[in-house]
Design an enzyme around this catalytic site. Sequence first.
Site, PDB file in Angstrom:
ATOM      1  N   TRP A  45       1.123  -1.239   0.226  1.00 12.60           N
ATOM      2  CA  TRP A  45       0.376   0.050  -0.211  1.00 12.60           C
ATOM      3  C   TRP A  45       0.502   1.432   0.109  1.00 12.60           C
ATOM      4  O   TRP A  45       1.281   1.494  -0.652  1.00 12.60           O
ATOM      5  CB  TRP A  45      -1.312  -0.406   1.370  1.00 12.60           C
ATOM      6  CG  TRP A  45      -1.668  -1.363   1.490  1.00 12.60           C
ATOM      7  CD1 TRP A  45      -2.120  -2.439   1.829  1.00 12.60           C
ATOM      8  CD2 TRP A  45      -2.771  -0.940   0.136  1.00 12.60           C
ATOM      9  NE1 TRP A  45      -3.003  -3.248   1.452  1.00 12.60           N
ATOM     10  CE2 TRP A  45      -3.756  -2.412   0.407  1.00 12.60           C
ATOM     11  CE3 TRP A  45      -3.475   0.124  -0.751  1.00 12.60           C
ATOM     12  CZ2 TRP A  45      -4.629  -2.726  -0.256  1.00 12.60           C
ATOM     13  CZ3 TRP A  45      -4.659  -0.826  -1.345  1.00 12.60           C
ATOM     14  CH2 TRP A  45      -5.546  -1.739  -0.863  1.00 12.60           C
ATOM     15  N   SER A  46       0.774   1.713   1.201  1.00 10.90           N
ATOM     16  CA  SER A  46       1.741   3.544   0.956  1.00 10.90           C
ATOM     17  C   SER A  46       2.890   3.340   0.881  1.00 10.90           C
ATOM     18  O   SER A  46       3.292   4.880   0.951  1.00 10.90           O
ATOM     19  CB  SER A  46       0.604   4.185   1.523  1.00 10.90           C
ATOM     20  OG  SER A  46      -0.908   4.377   1.024  1.00 10.90           O
ATOM     21  N   THR A  47       3.128   2.343   1.389  1.00  7.68           N
ATOM     22  CA  THR A  47       5.197   2.238   2.331  1.00  7.68           C
ATOM     23  C   THR A  47       5.353   2.538   0.696  1.00  7.68           C
ATOM     24  O   THR A  47       6.015   2.788   0.939  1.00  7.68           O
ATOM     25  CB  THR A  47       5.072   0.913   2.321  1.00  7.68           C
ATOM     26  OG1 THR A  47       4.693   0.720   3.962  1.00  7.68           O
ATOM     27  CG2 THR A  47       6.558   0.862   3.113  1.00  7.68           C
ATOM     28  N   LYS A  74       4.500   4.866  -1.709  1.00  2.00           N
ATOM     29  CA  LYS A  74       4.996   6.462  -2.115  1.00  2.00           C
ATOM     30  C   LYS A  74       6.682   6.614  -1.215  1.00  2.00           C
ATOM     31  O   LYS A  74       7.139   7.579  -2.105  1.00  2.00           O
ATOM     32  CB  LYS A  74       4.194   7.188  -0.671  1.00  2.00           C
ATOM     33  CG  LYS A  74       2.573   6.815  -1.038  1.00  2.00           C
ATOM     34  CD  LYS A  74       2.262   7.975  -0.107  1.00  2.00           C
ATOM     35  CE  LYS A  74       0.320   8.488  -0.356  1.00  2.00           C
ATOM     36  NZ  LYS A  74      -0.673   6.282  -0.619  1.00  2.00           N
TER      37      LYS A  74
END
Length: 381
Positions: free
Chosen positions: A64-66, A68
């Site tokens: 997921w947003s890791t 980014k």
Amino acid sequence: MEGRCDERFAAVRAAFEENFRSRGELGAAVAVRLGGELVVDLWGGWADPGRTRRWERDTVVNVWSTTKGATALCAHLLADRGLLDLDAPVAAYWPEFAAAGKSGVLVRHLLSHRAGLAGLREPHSLADLYDWELTTARLAATEPWWEPGTRSGYHALTYGFLVGEVIRRISGRLPSAFLAEEIAGPLGIDFTIGLPEKAADRAALLVRAPAEAAVGAPLPAEPSPLFLAALANPLVGPDEANSAEWRAAELPAANGHATARAIAELYGIVAGRGAYDAEHRVLSPASAERIREGQGACRDLVLESGFRYETEIGLGLWLSGRTASYGPNPRAVGHDGAGGSCGLADPEADLSLGYAMNVMGYQIADDPRKMALIEAVYDSL
């Protein structure tokens, strides 16, 4: 548990094992690098809810947003090469973006979630999300939810398209290709945006934690239109992320697939002040330092109910700050992924951590499993 753990970090092994005993872990991995050396590399449990596949050394999972953090590194590499000015208007690279009053939005506003484009105002389906050209065109045409540059508001899905389109306009490559060709591939880091078909057989399946785990989760009782636009337009979860369509899409904010070791290696570039190890430098020290250049603490306009204190985002990663989300050093940085995954970088300690799992908790950030591991790491120093 399998893998290795330096005796000095025995507390990390103990915390990891406790996650399985009392914190609902199914399958997971944790890795820690100190001074560029891998001192913890542990994995265990099951890669699927049916418990038919063991979590192996090379098991990858959607983090997921890791993701980014990886996308931000790509942008900073372009800046380090003099191809991207973080203080320039986005429209200097992406002219269509100037529409609807956005001519003054700067590249730094994209990296720090201050562009005011946390979500689209019109309905945006999963099929729409998988269409890069359509999604970026809608973002270019839309108006901001707030005055850009004044406050942060978490750009959960749009971040990847906004930063990613700037990367594409400059380099001619989507972020997945840029990451593979310029950073992950040359260094042998097992981190991809999306998931190549050849790696599908080693991917763990995501699963939502039991409903009782939601008790006390810091979600707003009455979500605002902005919250819904940012986090539910479209609404995605484990089922979507396990699909072939999600894995094949270009989603540089949310569909990175990695081992915990790869997360620690990638975030280790920031911890090493731009150096991956003694022989490989990715960024200059000044460029690496810019990643954690705070843009002002505030109550995040999207996640304001999710944190006890004000938070502060740098140019791509969150500062540990008063929440101690990434350990006791307020200048440490990192990024959480939905459900619990995490990457951490602490340049003062030359320390990085990666944590990946397949049972998704309900916390917006600071999952108890992640926090137990971080506490054990710092207790070991």
